[in-house]
Design an enzyme around this catalytic site. Structure first.
Site, mmCIF file in Angstrom:
data_model
loop_
_atom_site.group_PDB
_atom_site.id
_atom_site.type_symbol
_atom_site.label_atom_id
_atom_site.label_comp_id
_atom_site.label_asym_id
_atom_site.label_seq_id
_atom_site.Cartn_x
_atom_site.Cartn_y
_atom_site.Cartn_z
ATOM 1 N N GLU A 72 -12.157 1.724 -0.740
ATOM 2 C CA GLU A 72 -11.076 1.770 0.256
ATOM 3 C C GLU A 72 -10.428 3.141 0.236
ATOM 4 O O GLU A 72 -10.228 3.736 -0.834
ATOM 5 C CB GLU A 72 -9.955 0.776 -0.086
ATOM 6 N N GLU A 126 -8.665 -5.824 -5.899
ATOM 7 C CA GLU A 126 -7.733 -5.012 -6.689
ATOM 8 C C GLU A 126 -7.023 -5.877 -7.724
ATOM 9 O O GLU A 126 -5.790 -6.021 -7.710
ATOM 10 C CB GLU A 126 -6.725 -4.311 -5.783
ATOM 11 N N GLU A 181 0.692 -5.278 7.147
ATOM 12 C CA GLU A 181 0.012 -3.983 7.194
ATOM 13 C C GLU A 181 -0.248 -3.507 8.624
ATOM 14 O O GLU A 181 -1.168 -2.737 8.863
ATOM 15 C CB GLU A 181 -1.265 -4.060 6.359
ATOM 16 N N LYS A 182 0.595 -3.955 9.562
ATOM 17 C CA LYS A 182 0.317 -3.595 10.963
ATOM 18 C C LYS A 182 0.512 -2.103 11.220
ATOM 19 O O LYS A 182 -0.022 -1.580 12.189
ATOM 20 C CB LYS A 182 1.130 -4.451 11.929
HETATM 21 C C1 GLA Z 1 -5.047 -2.045 -1.138
HETATM 22 C C2 GLA Z 1 -5.635 -3.393 -0.746
HETATM 23 C C3 GLA Z 1 -5.863 -3.547 0.722
HETATM 24 C C4 GLA Z 1 -4.760 -2.898 1.518
HETATM 25 C C5 GLA Z 1 -4.594 -1.475 1.114
HETATM 26 C C6 GLA Z 1 -3.552 -0.736 1.920
HETATM 27 O O1 GLA Z 1 -5.951 -1.108 -1.414
HETATM 28 O O2 GLA Z 1 -6.813 -3.676 -1.435
HETATM 29 O O3 GLA Z 1 -5.963 -4.920 0.970
HETATM 30 O O4 GLA Z 1 -3.583 -3.603 1.293
HETATM 31 O O5 GLA Z 1 -4.178 -1.465 -0.230
HETATM 32 O O6 GLA Z 1 -3.397 0.600 1.537
#
Ligand code: GLA
Length: 678
Positions: free
Chosen positions: A320, A163, A368-369
């Site tokens: 994703e 990203e 992100e847990k």
């Molecule tokens: C983004 C990131 C991931 C993760 C997601 C969570 O898309 O690429 O690593 O952090 O957000 O929603």
């Protein structure tokens, strides 16, 4: 090597991404667990039918624990384990987040905000896109990764960084200022040309030397709009340049397709993906439902259609999404049973040939847990895991859909440049936001059952019966001609307020608004008349509207509706103009959703746009994918009632023949391989 040297001509030939059927996958961050969990993970991946796994996305501090010291042991093991289990690898270059030793050695690579404050390590993506030292270290890592795995049979796709620009798209540091100046010199050639483009004669902003130009850090007043617009253009180009550097290294060592995950999702706007798309071997997107929006499922459809637009209609990958809640919105809603499947198949319906998630197993620690995953904290005796397994089986049953394309009668023009400029600091109304207006137009067509392509202002419009340009504030002469010629040749266009106002330098087109479209629309607007929030206008057609009105007079257009009240009673609000063989409509206000849908229905009927699905409040989505041998009708029922729709053929999700009508239970999806005659 000069890390700034790679540009387009250094990137070699594209390689296709090859996968049988619809890919099913996820990000996998195995570094969080030990080997026993990895064994269990691949067993469960097989159970779910997961066949494309993104690894090494955040691998840097593991692969290079100290400067120049590399350790590939864990990554080797993971790749071999996946390979032995027939799971293909979407291999990250590992550069998305620099390790602490690097930012300690080189704090000058840290990004700086518009306030001039350094953003520190401890989160992720703490690097300035223009930092030479970051580029040097990152490319050295890419070289090692590419050398080692470039020909590994498990590697199906390269995943550059992650990203790009998610957090660091706009950096205001001194290195960035130097790179910005180089970019400006290349764009303008002379400082006089830059002064002319930015309108620096106003407010004593005239530059005498390139060295005087800075990044647009916060000022006491509003900032120069030309500088802001060019800073957006530069920042997007700078990260694309960085992508090209990584891609060039990968291509030297590998014939595998290269991509990165875009963020075509509601709250991200910093990269002009029209300029990026051509560099991707396959377009990949990350999409997360945004519960801050009125209808997140319609925004999902919009994002998927825009992603298909970036892919020029070719299949693309959803890289994703979330199985349930995310953890970064103020209120993170879980998905109700069936919602993940509907969302996934909505992406497939709109052209995705791969459905992937963040992440495989829910983290026990770290930021992100509380983000959902395919394997939740509660394990596999869960409603969610059963849906994950069922989705894998469903995607397997759709194998024949892969490679087919969506065909649309209607298009909406979308422009990042218009977004950047139109949502600038000094504008007539801060209540008018570009994306809201694009979503409003899209929602109206979506609810009419019309399939829409989202296209660039430079696209070839000739295949469409209707082209809609919502709030297209900035447009170049050439782009305006493109739309004008489409209408002149018999096309139908709908343009909404605050369109065609400025050229590519954000310079107002004088002589009355909307300067770029006056002749096409047969109108002249003398003055904008925005409304206070909450003020509702009525039109003599009975429609309600808000936010905006304009003192408009018709030249050659006919008046379709006038304001009854508000600041401009009796003044035209909706017009229609015959332009050569075509028709151009204009709406000078923000119609409330029902009224916009009614108008869109009239225009779509006149343009003979075919609705693929029935009219609904967005609850029934119907999209068709076609290939050389046939077609597939996707019906997604987001509603609480079963529906019946005409169709004939063979249904693939449950596997049954369909005579004349298909019944789609509430919350379910059906995909029909259509009989040739239907
Ligand atoms: C983004 C990131 C991931 C993760 C997601 C969570 O898309 O690429 O690593 O952090 O957000 O929603």
């Amino acid at each position: 090597m000069n890390s700034r040297a790679a540009t387009l001509n250094e990137t070699a030939t594209a390689a296709p991404f090859v996968h049988e059927g619809i890919a099913y996958g996820c990000d996998y961050n195995p570094e969080q667990w030990g080997p026993e969990t990895w064994t269990d993970d691949v067993r469960l991946m097989r159970e779910a039918g997961v066949d494309l796994v993104a690894i090494n996305i955040f691998g840097w501090s593991h692969l290079e624990p100290r400067a120049g010291e590399y350790d590939f042991a864990t990554l080797d093991t993971i790749i071999e384990l996946l390979h032995a289990n027939g799971i293909r690898v979407n291999l990250g270059t590992g550069t998305s987040s620099p390790p602490p030793w690097l930012t300690t050695l080189h704090p000058e690579m840290l990004p700086v905000t518009a306030e001039g404050t350094t953003r520190f390590p401890g989160g992720r993506q703490a690097w300035c896109p223009s930092s030479a030292v970051f580029r040097e270290h990152a490319l050295a890592l890419v070289e090692k990764v590419a050398e080692r795995y470039g020909h590994h049979p498990a590697v199906a796709l390269w995943h550059v960084s992650n990203e790009l620009g998610c957090h660091n798209a706009l950096c205001y540091c001194d290195d960035t200022a130097a790179a910005f100046r180089l970019w400006l010199e290349a764009r303008y050639g002379t400082i006089d040309a830059l002064n002319a483009a930015w309108g620096t004669s106003f407010w004593s902003q005239r530059y005498g030397e390139w060295a005087e130009i800075l990044t647009p850090r916060l000022t006491l007043s509003s900032r120069n709009p030309g500088q802001m617009l060019d800073f957006h253009r530069f920042s997007s180009a700078e990260l694309l340049d960085y992508y090209r550097l990584e891609a060039a290294v990968l291509r030297r060592h590998s014939n595998v397709a290269v991509t990165t995950n875009f963020m075509v999702t509601a709250h991200i706007r910093n990269l002009d993906y029209w300029s990026w798309a051509g560099d991707m071997d396959i377009i990949a997107n990350d999409h997360y439902l945004d519960h801050r929006l009125a209808d997140p499922a319609i925004e999902l459809a919009f994002a998927a259609d825009l992603t298909r637009g970036l892919a020029q209609g070719e299949p693309w990958l959803l890289m994703e999404q979330a199985t349930g809640a995310v953890n970064w919105q103020p209120h993170n809603l879980a998905k109700v049973p069936g919602e993940m499947t509907r969302n996934s198949l909505a992406h497939v319906a709109r052209g995705a040939d791969g459905i992937c998630f963040f992440q495989w197993r829910a983290s026990l620690q770290g930021s992100e847990k509380f983000h959902s995953a395919l394997v939740p904290h509660a394990g596999t005796d869960t409603v969610l895991w059963r849906e994950v397994v069922a989705l894998g089986a469903t995607l397997d049953r759709l194998v024949e859909v892969a490679g087919s394309r969506v065909v649309a009668d209607a298009a909406i023009i979308f422009s990042w440049e218009a977004w950047w400029a139109g949502d600038g600091e000094s504008r007539p109304s801060h209540a008018v936001r570009y994306l809201d207006q694009v979503h409003a137009a899209y929602t109206a067509l979506h609810q009419l059952g019309v399939t829409v392509d989202i296209v660039s202002p430079d696209a070839d419009f000739s295949a469409y019966r209707l082209v809609v340009a919502p709030c297209l504030y900035l447009i170049s002469d050439e782009q305006a001609r493109n739309l004008g010629s489409y209408v002149a040749a018999g096309g139908h266009a709908l343009i909404t307020f605050f369109s065609g106002i400025v050229d590519e330098d954000d310079r107002v087109r004088s002589g009355g608004y909307p300067g770029a479209f006056r002749e096409l629309l047969g109108i002249t607007v003398e003055e904008f008349s925005p409304l206070l929030p909450g003020h509702v206008l009525t039109l003599d057609s009975g429609a309600a509207a808000s936010l905006w009105s304009e003192r408009l007079r018709v030249d050659t257009a006919e008046v379709v509706a006038n304001y009854l009240d508000g600041p401009l009673p009796g003044i035209p609000a909706i017009t229609r103009n015959g332009h050569r063989s075509g028709t151009a409509w204009y709406v000078a206000t923000a119609l409330e959703p029902g009224a916009l849908r009614n108008l869109m229905r009239t225009i779509a009927e006149e343009a003979r746009v075919t609705a693929v699905g029935p009219e609904s409040a967005g609850t029934i989505e119907v999209v068709r994918r076609v290939n050389a041998t046939g077609s597939y009708l996707f019906i997604i029922n987001h509603g609480h009632d079963d529906v019946e729709l005409p169709a004939s053929g063979h249904e693939l999700v449950v596997g049954e023949p369909i005579g004349r009508v298909v019944r789609v239970p509430a919350g379910a999806v059906r995909v029909i391989r259509e009989d040739p005659a239907s």
